[in-house]
Design a protein around this motif. Structure first.
Motif, mmCIF file in Angstrom:
data_model
loop_
_atom_site.group_PDB
_atom_site.id
_atom_site.type_symbol
_atom_site.label_atom_id
_atom_site.label_comp_id
_atom_site.label_asym_id
_atom_site.label_seq_id
_atom_site.Cartn_x
_atom_site.Cartn_y
_atom_site.Cartn_z
ATOM 1 N N PRO A 100 52.155 23.269 118.242
ATOM 2 C CA PRO A 100 52.241 22.522 116.811
ATOM 3 C C PRO A 100 51.250 23.318 116.055
ATOM 4 O O PRO A 100 50.194 23.677 116.297
ATOM 5 C CB PRO A 100 51.796 21.222 117.290
ATOM 6 N N LYS A 101 51.875 23.379 114.890
ATOM 7 C CA LYS A 101 51.228 23.982 113.757
ATOM 8 C C LYS A 101 51.065 23.198 112.529
ATOM 9 O O LYS A 101 51.778 22.254 112.546
ATOM 10 C CB LYS A 101 51.966 25.445 113.178
ATOM 11 N N LYS A 102 49.833 23.331 111.706
ATOM 12 C CA LYS A 102 49.730 22.672 110.666
ATOM 13 C C LYS A 102 50.416 23.471 109.420
ATOM 14 O O LYS A 102 50.013 24.580 109.196
ATOM 15 C CB LYS A 102 48.220 22.420 110.174
ATOM 16 N N ILE A 103 51.429 22.864 108.634
ATOM 17 C CA ILE A 103 52.014 23.951 107.622
ATOM 18 C C ILE A 103 52.082 23.067 106.413
ATOM 19 O O ILE A 103 52.333 21.856 106.165
ATOM 20 C CB ILE A 103 53.518 23.819 108.059
ATOM 21 N N ASP A 104 51.484 23.696 105.547
ATOM 22 C CA ASP A 104 51.724 23.241 104.111
ATOM 23 C C ASP A 104 52.699 23.512 103.227
ATOM 24 O O ASP A 104 53.164 24.949 103.323
ATOM 25 C CB ASP A 104 50.411 23.762 103.205
ATOM 26 N N LEU A 105 53.599 22.781 102.816
ATOM 27 C CA LEU A 105 54.867 23.412 102.329
ATOM 28 C C LEU A 105 54.846 22.976 100.742
ATOM 29 O O LEU A 105 54.436 21.839 100.225
ATOM 30 C CB LEU A 105 56.013 22.612 102.815
ATOM 31 N N ASP A 106 55.215 24.033 99.974
ATOM 32 C CA ASP A 106 55.395 23.759 98.386
ATOM 33 C C ASP A 106 56.687 23.983 97.774
ATOM 34 O O ASP A 106 57.213 25.146 97.938
ATOM 35 C CB ASP A 106 54.418 24.926 97.889
ATOM 36 N N TYR A 107 57.330 22.844 97.403
ATOM 37 C CA TYR A 107 58.518 22.839 96.913
ATOM 38 C C TYR A 107 58.590 21.661 96.013
ATOM 39 O O TYR A 107 57.830 20.964 95.621
ATOM 40 C CB TYR A 107 59.720 22.883 97.970
ATOM 41 N N GLY A 108 59.920 21.775 95.262
ATOM 42 C CA GLY A 108 59.873 21.017 93.982
ATOM 43 C C GLY A 108 59.277 21.791 92.919
ATOM 44 O O GLY A 108 60.078 22.344 92.091
ATOM 45 N N GLY A 109 58.053 21.295 92.729
ATOM 46 C CA GLY A 109 57.318 21.844 91.463
ATOM 47 C C GLY A 109 57.843 21.870 90.153
ATOM 48 O O GLY A 109 58.052 22.540 89.323
#
Ligand code: ARG
Length: 550
Positions: A100-109
């Motif tokens: 398992p990874k830690k993932i920051d997702l940036d969308y919308g904005g």
């Protein structure tokens, strides 16, 4: 179960080397085929067909192999055992990742003070689905709505409000920025004022801050409304340009320590061009000459903040492709300054176009807003439904329209442009969201009519039954590939293929008819249930909801 993985690992273990496993288009000769003999032939100094004949008995020992045969220059076709297939298909579990990874997702904005436009559609839909895929696989995600809430537009809006008063709703607010920008075009003093206000807002002017807070409320409510209508997961953080402002100074210090900042006409820039660049690679602008925070400074400071707070393994961005260069610059600087160790990726989207190939416009020629797209699709669904003489409630019509828009968006390779045609995407046939939902509704209705579904066993399966079960067993692999390749279109295409097989099965394999014997009925009902569950998982990853009727 990830059938593909299971079969290929078992074969590789058995033979002691890695061979490729293929899924033949035509399954008449086998469910899988492998080039094992051809790979090995050279080092073994044998001809591939000869070697294949030697390997066959070994493969036949595997618990899932019903039959193995040689084809062409030395391919080996493998047919799976029905009892194995049945067991695997009826005991499916969501296979979580072992890493398992830690993932920051940036969308919308989204942007404060502006309507959400059509460019925000794909980032929302694809970003949300990618988030769901990552969670499904067992990764930990944090979704950021990096809102545009601190730049020049704020100064332009505040200048206008100071002169004409506070808007009372989103509709009024959204008109201000375009009007103020228009005025700034021919009125230098106005533009200078907007720049000054922006700089003062950023350094804490309380009067401007009050105005800002007031229209911010209207904007946030508008974003919430869109999130809700698009059925997106709530963002874990709405933290954009202003939210990261407190970290700009730290970020700047890091850039200075790495000797990366240069002054240029009063602005601060970072040169990112390398000798290997063939395409133009302008410097990254870290601070404007009027001393205001730039778009790039916000993104670098966001990487700094996220790294410090979340310790992500991956930070991923979803925006339209006009921002490709921006992210290349930001990523380069982040690595040059050693701001993060995380893997950084950016997926840049193509645009939605009209049938003329130009960016999609509304009928009156204006730039389409995000909600226009939903409204156009809702109208198209409504007229289809009434043409067909059906009556569906508003909630169902909205669910179908949303499925039409989202499925169509997910279906296309994210990098490519695609034509937005409300009439085509709302068809109940073909590669469309309504077709997917319709199939799910149909499967649900069979299950409802049947009542209790018993667990059964099966050793005899017809081709239609087998094909469908094997397809359900390909779901886990599809989700994994969609994640690995950042290719949400794989989920949409998978859902379509599964529906095709489900409908073929439905036509060819009677279930509740009187002449169907009990064992066959029980088996087929369970197949319907397995298929429905798998399809429902795919539908959920796409953020769609299955109506009760259609
Ligand atoms: N607000 C920007 C726009 O509407 C998108 C922000 C994308 N995310 C980011 N971290 N820059 O174009």
């Amino acid at each position: 179960m990830n059938l593909y993985k299971y079969v290929s690992e078992s074969i590789n273990n058995k033979l002691g080397f890695i061979a490729n496993l293929e899924v033949p288009r035509n399954r008449a000769f086998g469910d899988f085929s492998t080039n094992a003999a051809m790979v090995m032939a050279k080092s073994a100094g044998k001809n591939p067909r000869e070697l294949a004949a030697e390997i066959l008995p070994q493969l036949q020992e595997l618990d899932f192999v019903a039959d193995a045969s040689i084809a062409g220059p030395g391919f080996i076709n493998i047919k799976l055992r029905n009892d194995f297939l049945w067991r695997a298909a009826s005991q499916q579990k969501n296979a979580k990742t072992t890493a398992p990874k830690k993932i920051d997702l940036d969308y919308g904005g989204y942007n404060v003070g502006k309507a959400l436009h059509i460019g925000h559609l794909r980032t929302s839909i694809v970003g949300d689905t990618f988030n769901r895929i990552a969670k499904y696989l067992g990764h930990t995600t944090k979704s950021y709505n990096h809102i545009g809430d601190w730049g020049r537009p704020m100064g332009l809006i505040i200048a206008w409000i100071l002169e004409y008063g506070m808007p009372t709703n989103a509709h009024e607010l959204n008109k201000i920025y375009p009007a103020s920008t228009e005025r700034a075009k021919n009125d230098d003093a106005w533009m200078a004022r907007a720049k000054e206000i922006t700089a003062e807002l950023q350094s804490g002017n309380p009067e401007y801050k009050q105005i800002y807070d007031d229209f911010m409320k209207i904007s946030l409510a508008q974003m919430d409304d869109v999130l809700h209508r698009l059925n997106l997961l709530p963002f874990d953080a709405t933290m954009g340009e202003r939210g990261v402002a407190p970290y700009v100074a730290d970020t700047q210090k890091i850039l200075e320590e790495h000797n990366l900042l240069t002054e240029s006409d009063g602005a601060m820039i970072v040169n990112v061009k390398t000798d290997n660049d063939n395409a133009p690679m302008p410097p990254l602008m870290f601070r404007t000459s009027s001393g205001t925070q730039t778009y790039a400074a916000a993104d670098l400071s966001a990487i700094y903040y996220r790294t410090k707070t979340d310790h992500p393994d991956i930070i991923g961005y979803f925006t339209d492709s006009r921002q490709n260069l921006h992210f290349q610059q930001v990523f380069r600087v982040a690595k040059m300054a050693e701001i993060t160790n995380a893997e950084l990726f950016h997926t840049g989207f193509g645009a939605l176009t009209g049938s003329d190939g130009k960016p999609f416009k509304t009928r009156d020629g204006g730039v389409a807003e995000l909600l226009d797209i939903l409204d156009l699709s809702t109208d198209a669904v409504r007229s289809r439904v009434s043409d067909a003489g059906k009556k569906l409630d508003d909630e169902t019509i909205s669910a179908i329209a949303l499925a039409a828009v989202k499925f169509n968006d997910l279906l296309h390779d994210v990098r490519a442009d695609y034509v937005f045609d409300p009439n085509q995407i709302t068809s109940f046939e073909g590669r469309t969201g309504p077709y997917i939902l319709y199939t799910a509704v149909r499967l649900n209705s069979v299950l409802k009519r049947a009542g209790d579904i018993k667990n059964t066993t099966a050793t005899e399966l017809t081709d239609d039954e087998r094909n469908l079960l094997i397809a359900t067993l390909d779901f886990e692999r599809t989700v994994q590939s969609a994640f690995d390749n950042r290719a949400t279109d794989m989920i949409a295409n998978y859902a379509y293929d599964l529906c095709q097989l489900a409908n073929t099965f439905y036509h060819n394999c009677p279930i509740l008819r009187d002449d169907v014997d009990d064992a066959t009925r029980a088996r087929r009902l369970q197949i319907v249930q397995i298929t429905r569950d798998t399809l429902a998982s795919a539908i959920d990853l796409m953020g769609l909801t299955i109506p009760n009727e259609m």
